[in-house]
Design an enzyme around this catalytic site. Structure first.
Site, PDB file in Angstrom:
ATOM      1  N   ASP A   1       0.830  -1.210   0.000  1.00 17.11           N
ATOM      2  CA  ASP A   1       0.000   0.000   0.000  1.00 17.11           C
ATOM      3  C   ASP A   1       0.863   1.259   0.000  1.00 17.11           C
ATOM      4  O   ASP A   1       1.966   1.267   0.552  1.00 17.11           O
ATOM      5  CB  ASP A   1      -0.932  -0.019   1.225  1.00 17.11           C
ATOM      6  CG  ASP A   1      -2.142   0.881   1.037  1.00 17.11           C
ATOM      7  OD1 ASP A   1      -2.377   1.352  -0.101  1.00 17.11           O
ATOM      8  OD2 ASP A   1      -2.859   1.124   2.032  1.00 17.11           O
TER       9      ASP A   1
ATOM     10  N   ASN B   1       1.566   3.049  -2.962  1.00 14.62           N
ATOM     11  CA  ASN B   1       2.196   3.318  -4.269  1.00 14.62           C
ATOM     12  C   ASN B   1       1.687   4.636  -4.852  1.00 14.62           C
ATOM     13  O   ASN B   1       2.465   5.420  -5.409  1.00 14.62           O
ATOM     14  CB  ASN B   1       1.837   2.214  -5.284  1.00 14.62           C
ATOM     15  CG  ASN B   1       2.472   0.881  -4.961  1.00 14.62           C
ATOM     16  OD1 ASN B   1       3.307   0.791  -4.076  1.00 14.62           O
ATOM     17  ND2 ASN B   1       2.065  -0.164  -5.671  1.00 14.62           N
ATOM     18  N   GLY B   2       0.385   4.859  -4.725  1.00 20.32           N
ATOM     19  CA  GLY B   2      -0.244   6.056  -5.294  1.00 20.32           C
ATOM     20  C   GLY B   2       0.279   7.313  -4.623  1.00 20.32           C
ATOM     21  O   GLY B   2       0.713   8.266  -5.293  1.00 20.32           O
TER      22      GLY B   2
ATOM     23  N   THR C   1     -10.723  -7.221  -4.679  1.00 18.09           N
ATOM     24  CA  THR C   1     -11.995  -7.264  -5.419  1.00 18.09           C
ATOM     25  C   THR C   1     -12.638  -5.870  -5.432  1.00 18.09           C
ATOM     26  O   THR C   1     -13.446  -5.572  -6.296  1.00 18.09           O
ATOM     27  CB  THR C   1     -12.971  -8.290  -4.782  1.00 18.09           C
ATOM     28  OG1 THR C   1     -12.992  -8.096  -3.354  1.00 18.09           O
ATOM     29  CG2 THR C   1     -12.574  -9.724  -5.060  1.00 18.09           C
TER      30      THR C   1
ATOM     31  N   ASN D   1     -10.833  -3.043  -5.733  1.00 18.79           N
ATOM     32  CA  ASN D   1     -10.018  -2.082  -6.498  1.00 18.79           C
ATOM     33  C   ASN D   1     -10.592  -1.770  -7.883  1.00 18.79           C
ATOM     34  O   ASN D   1     -10.129  -0.835  -8.549  1.00 18.79           O
ATOM     35  CB  ASN D   1      -8.565  -2.556  -6.603  1.00 18.79           C
ATOM     36  CG  ASN D   1      -7.770  -2.388  -5.318  1.00 18.79           C
ATOM     37  OD1 ASN D   1      -6.891  -3.179  -4.990  1.00 18.79           O
ATOM     38  ND2 ASN D   1      -8.068  -1.337  -4.553  1.00 18.79           N
TER      39      ASN D   1
ATOM     40  N   LEU E   1      -7.332  -4.257   7.540  1.00 19.61           N
ATOM     41  CA  LEU E   1      -7.071  -5.424   6.701  1.00 19.61           C
ATOM     42  C   LEU E   1      -7.575  -5.256   5.270  1.00 19.61           C
ATOM     43  O   LEU E   1      -7.106  -5.939   4.363  1.00 19.61           O
ATOM     44  CB  LEU E   1      -7.712  -6.674   7.313  1.00 19.61           C
ATOM     45  CG  LEU E   1      -6.918  -7.384   8.412  1.00 19.61           C
ATOM     46  CD1 LEU E   1      -7.725  -8.525   8.992  1.00 19.61           C
ATOM     47  CD2 LEU E   1      -5.584  -7.921   7.874  1.00 19.61           C
ATOM     48  N   SER E   2      -8.555  -4.384   5.076  1.00 18.36           N
ATOM     49  CA  SER E   2      -9.131  -4.196   3.736  1.00 18.36           C
ATOM     50  C   SER E   2      -9.422  -5.534   3.043  1.00 18.36           C
ATOM     51  O   SER E   2      -9.071  -5.731   1.879  1.00 18.36           O
ATOM     52  CB  SER E   2      -8.230  -3.325   2.857  1.00 18.36           C
ATOM     53  OG  SER E   2      -8.014  -2.069   3.457  1.00 18.36           O
TER      54      SER E   2
ATOM     55  N   GLU F   1       0.673 -11.636  13.826  1.00 22.96           N
ATOM     56  CA  GLU F   1       1.147 -10.396  14.449  1.00 22.96           C
ATOM     57  C   GLU F   1       1.094  -9.312  13.376  1.00 22.96           C
ATOM     58  O   GLU F   1       1.553  -9.525  12.256  1.00 22.96           O
ATOM     59  CB  GLU F   1       2.596 -10.569  14.939  1.00 22.96           C
ATOM     60  CG  GLU F   1       2.752 -11.572  16.054  1.00 22.96           C
ATOM     61  CD  GLU F   1       2.020 -11.160  17.328  1.00 22.96           C
ATOM     62  OE1 GLU F   1       1.890  -9.955  17.590  1.00 22.96           O
ATOM     63  OE2 GLU F   1       1.568 -12.076  18.058  1.00 22.96           O
TER      64      GLU F   1
HETATM   65  C1  IPE Z   1      -5.860  -2.746  -0.208  1.00 23.12           C
HETATM   66  O1  IPE Z   1      -5.404  -1.458  -0.444  1.00 23.12           O
HETATM   67  C2  IPE Z   1      -5.768  -3.554  -1.458  1.00 23.12           C
HETATM   68  C3  IPE Z   1      -4.430  -3.849  -1.926  1.00 23.12           C
HETATM   69  C4  IPE Z   1      -3.318  -3.484  -1.349  1.00 23.12           C
HETATM   70  C5  IPE Z   1      -4.351  -4.648  -3.115  1.00 23.12           C
HETATM   71  P1  IPE Z   1      -6.389  -0.257  -0.751  1.00 23.12           P
HETATM   72  O2  IPE Z   1      -5.549   0.951  -0.887  1.00 23.12           O
HETATM   73  O3  IPE Z   1      -7.256  -0.609  -1.905  1.00 23.12           O
HETATM   74  O4  IPE Z   1      -7.282  -0.234   0.563  1.00 23.12           O
HETATM   75  P2  IPE Z   1      -8.186   0.894   1.215  1.00 23.12           P
HETATM   76  O5  IPE Z   1      -9.152   1.353   0.177  1.00 23.12           O
HETATM   77  O6  IPE Z   1      -7.271   2.008   1.646  1.00 23.12           O
HETATM   78  O7  IPE Z   1      -8.834   0.237   2.383  1.00 23.12           O
HETATM   79  C1  IPE Z   2      -0.980  -0.005  -4.021  1.00 22.56           C
HETATM   80  O1  IPE Z   2      -1.129   1.165  -3.336  1.00 22.56           O
HETATM   81  C2  IPE Z   2      -2.016  -1.019  -3.689  1.00 22.56           C
HETATM   82  C3  IPE Z   2      -2.907  -1.354  -4.788  1.00 22.56           C
HETATM   83  C4  IPE Z   2      -4.194  -1.378  -4.639  1.00 22.56           C
HETATM   84  C5  IPE Z   2      -2.339  -1.724  -6.079  1.00 22.56           C
HETATM   85  P1  IPE Z   2      -2.317   2.170  -3.584  1.00 22.56           P
HETATM   86  O2  IPE Z   2      -2.591   2.309  -5.039  1.00 22.56           O
HETATM   87  O3  IPE Z   2      -3.498   1.808  -2.752  1.00 22.56           O
HETATM   88  O4  IPE Z   2      -1.672   3.521  -3.054  1.00 22.56           O
HETATM   89  P2  IPE Z   2      -2.370   4.654  -2.206  1.00 22.56           P
HETATM   90  O5  IPE Z   2      -2.994   4.004  -1.006  1.00 22.56           O
HETATM   91  O6  IPE Z   2      -3.400   5.298  -3.095  1.00 22.56           O
HETATM   92  O7  IPE Z   2      -1.264   5.576  -1.860  1.00 22.56           O
HETATM   93 MG    MG Z   3      -4.082   2.284  -0.864  1.00 22.16          MG
END
Ligand code: IPE
Ligand code: IPE
Ligand code: MG
Length: 243
Positions: free
Chosen positions: A17, A19-20, A63, A65, A191-192, A203
């Site tokens: 998580d 990357n964006g 699922t 995303n 946990l998403s 843990e």
């Molecule tokens: C959870 O991350 C899904 C993956 C890492 C593949 P998200 O960025 O989609 O989760 P939320 O929306 O913040 O809960």
């Molecule tokens: C990568 O991080 C997880 C994926 C769902 C591919 P994100 O794309 O959720 O990055 P943020 O949370 O927007 O920074």
């Molecule tokens: Mg994210």
């Protein structure tokens, strides 16, 4: 870091998580962030497996995303087939077996074919298992297992009285051991919908670092934190660290 005297986890799971945000903060596109995430995942997974950790699970597409922009979904969807050659070269070099967990519906034929080839070509390896969760949801996995169980009960292959945790585990996407250490990067503490069944006694570790920056040194910190935890599984043995 030298891990030889440490009790390492058997199964590590990572929610990839941030990357964006990593990319946005650098004035780059979200896709560039995912690309950096992919490069880092290769490096980091080789490091993790080199430390005698046998099972690694990574959450790459949930699922949920599909709610993202068409452009981002397309980019993430095409990562597997556009990088197929690179993934295979890497897995052969590191002797990693890859399996994919998740629903195949909503995935294109191209992506499903790439998954099939990667799984088939790496199935010869035994010591390092990389479980990639793609179009994965923890609820979906439990529902899909339940459906298979009901079918087997109906056709006489499974005796309902024999259904216990071990048997249920076999009906999940993969018959994996429980997760010992679950890491979610980027500071989010949830946990998403990730591996709900397998995380029951894991843990949890929530570093603030965005995934593209979560390097070997950051992983060492996670392991050091893990070794300090008392895993009691409902018991009261305070002396016995990590069992
Ligand atoms: C959870 O991350 C899904 C993956 C890492 C593949 P998200 O960025 O989609 O989760 P939320 O929306 O913040 O809960
Ligand atoms: C990568 O991080 C997880 C994926 C769902 C591919 P994100 O794309 O959720 O990055 P943020 O949370 O927007 O920074
Ligand atoms: Mg994210």
């Amino acid at each position: 870091m030298d891990y030889s005297k440490l009790k390492v986890p058997n199964h590590v799971a990572i929610i990839v998580d941030g990357n964006g945000r990593w990319a946005t903060e650098k004035g780059m596109s979200r896709s560039e962030g995912h690309n950096e995430g992919f490069i880092n995942l290769k490096k980091l997974s080789a490091y993790i497996f080199s430390k005698k950790i046998k099972y690694l699970s990574a959450y790459l597409f949930s699922t949920e995303n599909f709610k993202r922009s068409k452009m981002e979904v397309n980019f993430l969807m095409n990562l597997l087939n556009s990088k197929q050659k690179e993934i295979l070269e890497f897995c052969h070099e590191e002797k990693i077996k890859v399996v994919f967990s998740g629903r195949k519906e909503k995935l294109s034929e191209k992506v499903i074919e790439a998954m099939r080839i990667i799984e088939k070509e790496t199935s010869i390896y035994k010591d390092k298992l990389f479980n990639i969760c793609f179009n994965y949801g923890g609820h979906a996995e439990i529902i899909d297992a339940t459906k298979k169980i009901v079918k087997d009960i109906q056709n006489g292959k499974l005796d309902i009285d024999k259904l216990d945790e071990n048997t249920f585990n076999k009906y999940l996407y993969q018959n994996l051991p429980p997760i010992d250490l679950m890491i979610r990067t980027s500071g989010e503490q949830r946990l998403s919908n990730f591996m709900l069944w397998q995380n029951s006694y894991a843990e949890f570790y929530f570093p603030k670092t965005y995934f593209p920056d979560f390097d070997e040194n950051e992983f060492d910190k996670a392991i050091l934190e893990y070794t300090k935890r008392d895993r009691r599984y409902g018991g009261i043995d305070y002396e016995n660290k990590n069992n």
